[in-house]
Write an enzyme that holds these catalytic residues in place. Structure first.
Site, short mmCIF file in Angstrom:
data_model
loop_
_atom_site.label_atom_id
_atom_site.label_comp_id
_atom_site.label_asym_id
_atom_site.label_seq_id
_atom_site.Cartn_x
_atom_site.Cartn_y
_atom_site.Cartn_z
N ASP A 112 1.29 14.09 2.15
CA ASP A 112 2.37 13.87 3.39
C ASP A 112 3.62 14.87 3.44
O ASP A 112 4.39 14.71 4.28
CB ASP A 112 2.55 12.92 3.23
CG ASP A 112 2.60 11.38 4.21
OD1 ASP A 112 2.59 12.47 5.17
OD2 ASP A 112 2.79 10.42 4.70
N CYS A 115 5.86 13.27 9.82
CA CYS A 115 4.86 13.91 10.34
C CYS A 115 4.76 14.85 11.89
O CYS A 115 5.66 14.55 12.21
CB CYS A 115 4.02 12.60 11.00
SG CYS A 115 2.00 12.50 11.81
N ASN A 129 8.57 10.23 3.52
CA ASN A 129 8.36 8.81 2.58
C ASN A 129 9.59 8.32 2.50
O ASN A 129 9.77 9.30 1.39
CB ASN A 129 6.82 8.80 1.84
CG ASN A 129 5.90 9.43 3.11
OD1 ASN A 129 5.50 10.86 3.01
ND2 ASN A 129 5.18 8.50 2.88
#
Ligand code: HMG
Ligand code: MG
Length: 306
Positions: A20, A244, A253
């Site tokens: 991610d 993202c 994050n």
């Protein structure tokens, strides 16, 4: 120190930085760097590392080296190395790469589902069904991720009921764990309580996880709120890496260093060496040519120098 109130005594931190965190980087990162990052995280003591994704390289070019990364990391027995797969093509690649866990990733928002994986929520579940069956057949762990569980960059409001509806559908696919993800980092604590408590009516709370992004600076507060609800699995990204590709403006994050610092202070066991994570965070940030997005990580690194 013993945990305050009725918070869990131990939590699992899933390190998602290598996937991610790095997927949104514009410059191609050499596989060697990704491998060193995963190896440092393995050494730091994580039980679960999200190492790669087998998605279309046209959609997410940074993840095109995933097979090489998975083949050259130094695996520690017992550590679960997870990869994202959107379809059977991704599953076949994940199986060949020796992934321990595959992650099917859907959304609580119809609009985001279309932007991210080019299909509706119902179509995504149909696409995940053979992946779920194959994962079980081959003895792999199966995790389901629900993006935009607290708000969507395209459709705005997302209700707890629509999250619960996807939780139920993922439960029916026999997911071992389900992630409730704040893709764009808009949640605040009361919304977290509402969504987590509603999700827990559909799936055991000890197998639900909180995946928070820190766009509005609320991630640690949201983790604390989740702990109060009994959530004991959290995702975080070393050095706060991330964003993202299909959620403009979303930042990384929550940083793993910050989460570990919080857990230490609360007396909650993670089994992870914070100092080693700080080193990993400084390593990847130096490679990317910028300061780590971690208050605790940078404070610890600065204190060492002084
Ligand atoms: P599509 O274009 O509708 O798919 O994309 P398609 O089946 O028509 O295939 C198009 C091309 O992609 C074909 O190649 C396929 O072979 C190839 P061509 O014939 O044109 O040369 N392809 C693949 N290649 C490699 N691996 C595969 C694969 N599948 C197809 N698995 C698709 C649909 C789902 C593939 C695409 O939309 C996609 O890959 N999306 C991934 C997007 C993504 O990775 N987003 C980031 C992860 S989600 C996230 O970060 C959120 C999360 O962190 C939680 C949170 O914070 O919310 C999990
Ligand atoms: Mg995410």
């Amino acid at each position: 120190m013993t945990p305050s109130n009725n918070l869990p005594k131990r939590v699992k931190i899933v390190e998602v930085g290598p996937r991610d965190g790095l997927q949104n980087e514009k410059e191609t990162i050499a596989a060697d760097i990704k491998i060193e990052l995963v190896d440092r995280l393995t050494q730091a003591g994580f039980a679960n590392i999200e190492a790669a994704s087998f998605v279309s390289p046209k959609w997410v070019p940074q993840m095109a080296t995933s097979a090489e990364v998975m083949s050259r990391i130094a695996r520690k027995p017992g550590v679960v190395y997870s990869v994202l797969v959107p379809n059977m093509q991704g599953f076949d690649a994940a199986l060949a790469a020796g992934a321990d866990e595959v992650v099917i990733f859907g959304s609580a928002s119809e609009a985001f589902s279309q932007k991210n994986i080019n299909c509706s929520i119902a179509e995504s579940i149909a696409r995940f069904r053979p992946v779920a069956q194959a994962a079980k057949q081959h003895g792999l762990r199966l995790r389901g991720s629900i993006s935009c569980a607290f708000g969507c960059p395209y459709q705005g409001e997302v209700t707890p009921d629509s999250v619960a509806d996807v939780v139920r559908r993922l439960r029916e696919l026999d997911c071992d764990e389900i992630d409730i993800a704040d893709t764009i980092g808009v949640a605040t604590a009361n919304k977290v309580h509402a969504v987590m408590r509603r999700a827990a009516t559909e799936f055991p709370i000890d197998r639900l996880s909180g995946h928070f992004h820190d766009t509005y600076g609320q991630a640690l507060a949201n983790i604390y709120a989740s702990l109060e609800d009994g959530i004991s699995i959290f995702h975080s990204s070393v050095a706060g890496l991330g964003g993202c590709p299909y959620a403009r403006g979303a930042t990384g994050n929550v940083s793993t260093e910050d989460v570990l610092y919080l857990m230490q202070g609360l007396g909650i066991d993670t089994g992870i060496d914070l100092n080693a994570v700080v080193d990993a965070g400084q390593f990847i940030s130096a490679h990317l040519g910028r300061k780590a997005v971690s208050r605790a990580g940078n404070a610890i690194a600065a204190r060492r120098q002084s």
